[in-house]
Scaffold this motif. Structure first.
Motif, PDB file in Angstrom:
ATOM      1  N   SER A  39      -1.044 -13.327   3.742  1.00  0.00           N
ATOM      2  CA  SER A  39       0.405 -13.348   3.543  1.00  0.00           C
ATOM      3  C   SER A  39       1.067 -12.329   4.451  1.00  0.00           C
ATOM      4  O   SER A  39       0.577 -11.215   4.617  1.00  0.00           O
ATOM      5  CB  SER A  39       0.749 -13.035   2.089  1.00  0.00           C
ATOM      6  OG  SER A  39       0.157 -13.990   1.234  1.00  0.00           O
ATOM      7  N   ALA A  40       2.194 -12.722   5.028  1.00  0.00           N
ATOM      8  CA  ALA A  40       2.983 -11.839   5.887  1.00  0.00           C
ATOM      9  C   ALA A  40       4.244 -11.441   5.135  1.00  0.00           C
ATOM     10  O   ALA A  40       4.935 -12.293   4.569  1.00  0.00           O
ATOM     11  CB  ALA A  40       3.344 -12.543   7.182  1.00  0.00           C
ATOM     12  N   TYR A  41       4.538 -10.151   5.118  1.00  0.00           N
ATOM     13  CA  TYR A  41       5.712  -9.608   4.446  1.00  0.00           C
ATOM     14  C   TYR A  41       6.557  -8.803   5.428  1.00  0.00           C
ATOM     15  O   TYR A  41       6.017  -8.145   6.325  1.00  0.00           O
ATOM     16  CB  TYR A  41       5.305  -8.643   3.333  1.00  0.00           C
ATOM     17  CG  TYR A  41       4.615  -9.276   2.160  1.00  0.00           C
ATOM     18  CD1 TYR A  41       5.328  -9.603   1.012  1.00  0.00           C
ATOM     19  CD2 TYR A  41       3.248  -9.543   2.173  1.00  0.00           C
ATOM     20  CE1 TYR A  41       4.694 -10.173  -0.089  1.00  0.00           C
ATOM     21  CE2 TYR A  41       2.608 -10.122   1.088  1.00  0.00           C
ATOM     22  CZ  TYR A  41       3.340 -10.434  -0.035  1.00  0.00           C
ATOM     23  OH  TYR A  41       2.707 -10.996  -1.126  1.00  0.00           O
ATOM     24  N   THR A  63       8.569  -5.659  12.162  1.00  0.00           N
ATOM     25  CA  THR A  63       7.384  -5.042  11.583  1.00  0.00           C
ATOM     26  C   THR A  63       6.965  -5.828  10.349  1.00  0.00           C
ATOM     27  O   THR A  63       7.756  -6.004   9.419  1.00  0.00           O
ATOM     28  CB  THR A  63       7.656  -3.578  11.201  1.00  0.00           C
ATOM     29  OG1 THR A  63       8.037  -2.868  12.393  1.00  0.00           O
ATOM     30  CG2 THR A  63       6.418  -2.928  10.600  1.00  0.00           C
ATOM     31  N   TYR A  64       5.731  -6.302  10.354  1.00  0.00           N
ATOM     32  CA  TYR A  64       5.164  -7.069   9.252  1.00  0.00           C
ATOM     33  C   TYR A  64       4.054  -6.278   8.587  1.00  0.00           C
ATOM     34  O   TYR A  64       3.363  -5.496   9.239  1.00  0.00           O
ATOM     35  CB  TYR A  64       4.567  -8.385   9.757  1.00  0.00           C
ATOM     36  CG  TYR A  64       5.585  -9.374  10.241  1.00  0.00           C
ATOM     37  CD1 TYR A  64       6.143 -10.306   9.377  1.00  0.00           C
ATOM     38  CD2 TYR A  64       5.996  -9.373  11.562  1.00  0.00           C
ATOM     39  CE1 TYR A  64       7.088 -11.213   9.815  1.00  0.00           C
ATOM     40  CE2 TYR A  64       6.945 -10.275  12.013  1.00  0.00           C
ATOM     41  CZ  TYR A  64       7.478 -11.189  11.145  1.00  0.00           C
ATOM     42  OH  TYR A  64       8.426 -12.092  11.572  1.00  0.00           O
ATOM     43  N   THR A  65       3.867  -6.506   7.316  1.00  0.00           N
ATOM     44  CA  THR A  65       2.680  -6.054   6.592  1.00  0.00           C
ATOM     45  C   THR A  65       1.931  -7.313   6.198  1.00  0.00           C
ATOM     46  O   THR A  65       2.533  -8.278   5.725  1.00  0.00           O
ATOM     47  CB  THR A  65       3.055  -5.261   5.331  1.00  0.00           C
ATOM     48  OG1 THR A  65       3.806  -4.106   5.727  1.00  0.00           O
ATOM     49  CG2 THR A  65       1.807  -4.815   4.569  1.00  0.00           C
ATOM     50  N   ASN A  99     -13.467 -18.406  -9.532  1.00  0.00           N
ATOM     51  CA  ASN A  99     -12.804 -17.636 -10.584  1.00  0.00           C
ATOM     52  C   ASN A  99     -11.300 -17.531 -10.350  1.00  0.00           C
ATOM     53  O   ASN A  99     -10.565 -17.066 -11.219  1.00  0.00           O
ATOM     54  CB  ASN A  99     -13.396 -16.227 -10.683  1.00  0.00           C
ATOM     55  CG  ASN A  99     -14.834 -16.250 -11.137  1.00  0.00           C
ATOM     56  OD1 ASN A  99     -15.204 -17.029 -12.001  1.00  0.00           O
ATOM     57  ND2 ASN A  99     -15.653 -15.393 -10.551  1.00  0.00           N
ATOM     58  N   GLY A 100     -10.834 -17.901  -9.157  1.00  0.00           N
ATOM     59  CA  GLY A 100      -9.418 -17.795  -8.812  1.00  0.00           C
ATOM     60  C   GLY A 100      -9.216 -16.945  -7.579  1.00  0.00           C
ATOM     61  O   GLY A 100     -10.142 -16.719  -6.805  1.00  0.00           O
ATOM     62  N   THR A 101      -8.006 -16.472  -7.393  1.00  0.00           N
ATOM     63  CA  THR A 101      -7.662 -15.630  -6.251  1.00  0.00           C
ATOM     64  C   THR A 101      -7.639 -14.183  -6.687  1.00  0.00           C
ATOM     65  O   THR A 101      -7.036 -13.838  -7.698  1.00  0.00           O
ATOM     66  CB  THR A 101      -6.277 -16.028  -5.695  1.00  0.00           C
ATOM     67  OG1 THR A 101      -6.311 -17.417  -5.324  1.00  0.00           O
ATOM     68  CG2 THR A 101      -5.918 -15.200  -4.483  1.00  0.00           C
ATOM     69  N   GLY A 102      -8.312 -13.347  -5.917  1.00  0.00           N
ATOM     70  CA  GLY A 102      -8.385 -11.924  -6.229  1.00  0.00           C
ATOM     71  C   GLY A 102      -7.117 -11.196  -5.828  1.00  0.00           C
ATOM     72  O   GLY A 102      -6.178 -11.781  -5.298  1.00  0.00           O
ATOM     73  N   PRO A 103      -7.087  -9.890  -6.040  1.00  0.00           N
ATOM     74  CA  PRO A 103      -5.919  -9.093  -5.678  1.00  0.00           C
ATOM     75  C   PRO A 103      -5.776  -9.014  -4.159  1.00  0.00           C
ATOM     76  O   PRO A 103      -6.763  -9.078  -3.428  1.00  0.00           O
ATOM     77  CB  PRO A 103      -6.206  -7.726  -6.286  1.00  0.00           C
ATOM     78  CG  PRO A 103      -7.682  -7.677  -6.431  1.00  0.00           C
ATOM     79  CD  PRO A 103      -8.135  -9.089  -6.663  1.00  0.00           C
ATOM     80  N   GLN A 104      -4.540  -8.838  -3.709  1.00  0.00           N
ATOM     81  CA  GLN A 104      -4.291  -8.707  -2.281  1.00  0.00           C
ATOM     82  C   GLN A 104      -4.643  -7.310  -1.813  1.00  0.00           C
ATOM     83  O   GLN A 104      -4.357  -6.329  -2.486  1.00  0.00           O
ATOM     84  CB  GLN A 104      -2.822  -8.977  -1.965  1.00  0.00           C
ATOM     85  CG  GLN A 104      -2.397 -10.405  -2.185  1.00  0.00           C
ATOM     86  CD  GLN A 104      -0.944 -10.596  -1.823  1.00  0.00           C
ATOM     87  OE1 GLN A 104      -0.101  -9.753  -2.119  1.00  0.00           O
ATOM     88  NE2 GLN A 104      -0.638 -11.719  -1.203  1.00  0.00           N
ATOM     89  N   ALA A 105      -5.246  -7.245  -0.639  1.00  0.00           N
ATOM     90  CA  ALA A 105      -5.502  -5.976   0.019  1.00  0.00           C
ATOM     91  C   ALA A 105      -4.561  -5.903   1.223  1.00  0.00           C
ATOM     92  O   ALA A 105      -4.450  -6.872   1.986  1.00  0.00           O
ATOM     93  CB  ALA A 105      -6.957  -5.873   0.476  1.00  0.00           C
ATOM     94  N   ALA A 106      -3.869  -4.790   1.382  1.00  0.00           N
ATOM     95  CA  ALA A 106      -2.870  -4.660   2.443  1.00  0.00           C
ATOM     96  C   ALA A 106      -3.461  -3.992   3.678  1.00  0.00           C
ATOM     97  O   ALA A 106      -4.292  -3.095   3.579  1.00  0.00           O
ATOM     98  CB  ALA A 106      -1.674  -3.859   1.950  1.00  0.00           C
ATOM     99  N   ALA A 107      -2.996  -4.451   4.830  1.00  0.00           N
ATOM    100  CA  ALA A 107      -3.332  -3.830   6.106  1.00  0.00           C
ATOM    101  C   ALA A 107      -2.129  -3.003   6.542  1.00  0.00           C
ATOM    102  O   ALA A 107      -1.005  -3.280   6.108  1.00  0.00           O
ATOM    103  CB  ALA A 107      -3.636  -4.902   7.146  1.00  0.00           C
ATOM    104  N   PRO A 108      -2.326  -2.029   7.402  1.00  0.00           N
ATOM    105  CA  PRO A 108      -1.172  -1.258   7.886  1.00  0.00           C
ATOM    106  C   PRO A 108      -0.207  -2.181   8.657  1.00  0.00           C
ATOM    107  O   PRO A 108      -0.639  -3.189   9.202  1.00  0.00           O
ATOM    108  CB  PRO A 108      -1.781  -0.224   8.832  1.00  0.00           C
ATOM    109  CG  PRO A 108      -3.245  -0.335   8.696  1.00  0.00           C
ATOM    110  CD  PRO A 108      -3.563  -1.582   7.959  1.00  0.00           C
ATOM    111  N   PRO A 109       1.082  -1.819   8.695  1.00  0.00           N
ATOM    112  CA  PRO A 109       2.031  -2.667   9.435  1.00  0.00           C
ATOM    113  C   PRO A 109       1.760  -2.670  10.924  1.00  0.00           C
ATOM    114  O   PRO A 109       1.139  -1.788  11.439  1.00  0.00           O
ATOM    115  CB  PRO A 109       3.390  -2.051   9.116  1.00  0.00           C
ATOM    116  CG  PRO A 109       3.116  -0.696   8.589  1.00  0.00           C
ATOM    117  CD  PRO A 109       1.709  -0.689   8.086  1.00  0.00           C
TER     118      PRO A 109
END
Length: 78
Positions: free
Chosen positions: A28-30, A57-59, A68-78
């Motif tokens: 995902s892009a934020y 600038t995107y994160t 089991n489903g989708t796990g938690p999101q892990a973020a990368a630096p922007p």
């Protein structure tokens, strides 16, 4: 960066998959707290996200999926 309006995101396989093999990932892009785009990919460790705006600038956040489903999101630096 692979080109105008695109970014390649790389990640490592999670240490644990809750005893169920990983079947894919979502990337995902934020911009700030706003979700801009989500892409589903298979069992790979990188994805190129297109349709982005240059000089913004995107994160990027990656989540693993399995039966089991989708796990938690892990973020990368922007």
């Amino acid at each position: 960066m692979p080109g105008n309006g695109a970014a390649t995101v790389h990640w490592m396989t999670p240490a644990s998959d809750n005893f169920s093999g990983i079947t894919g990932y979502t990337v995902s892009a934020y911009v700030g707290a706003n979700l801009i785009k989500t892409v589903a990919v298979g069992i790979v460790n990188q994805a190129t996200i297109t349709g982005l705006t240059d000089r913004t600038t995107y994160t990027f956040k990656v989540a693993a999926k399995n039966t089991n489903g989708t796990g938690p999101q892990a973020a990368a630096p922007p």
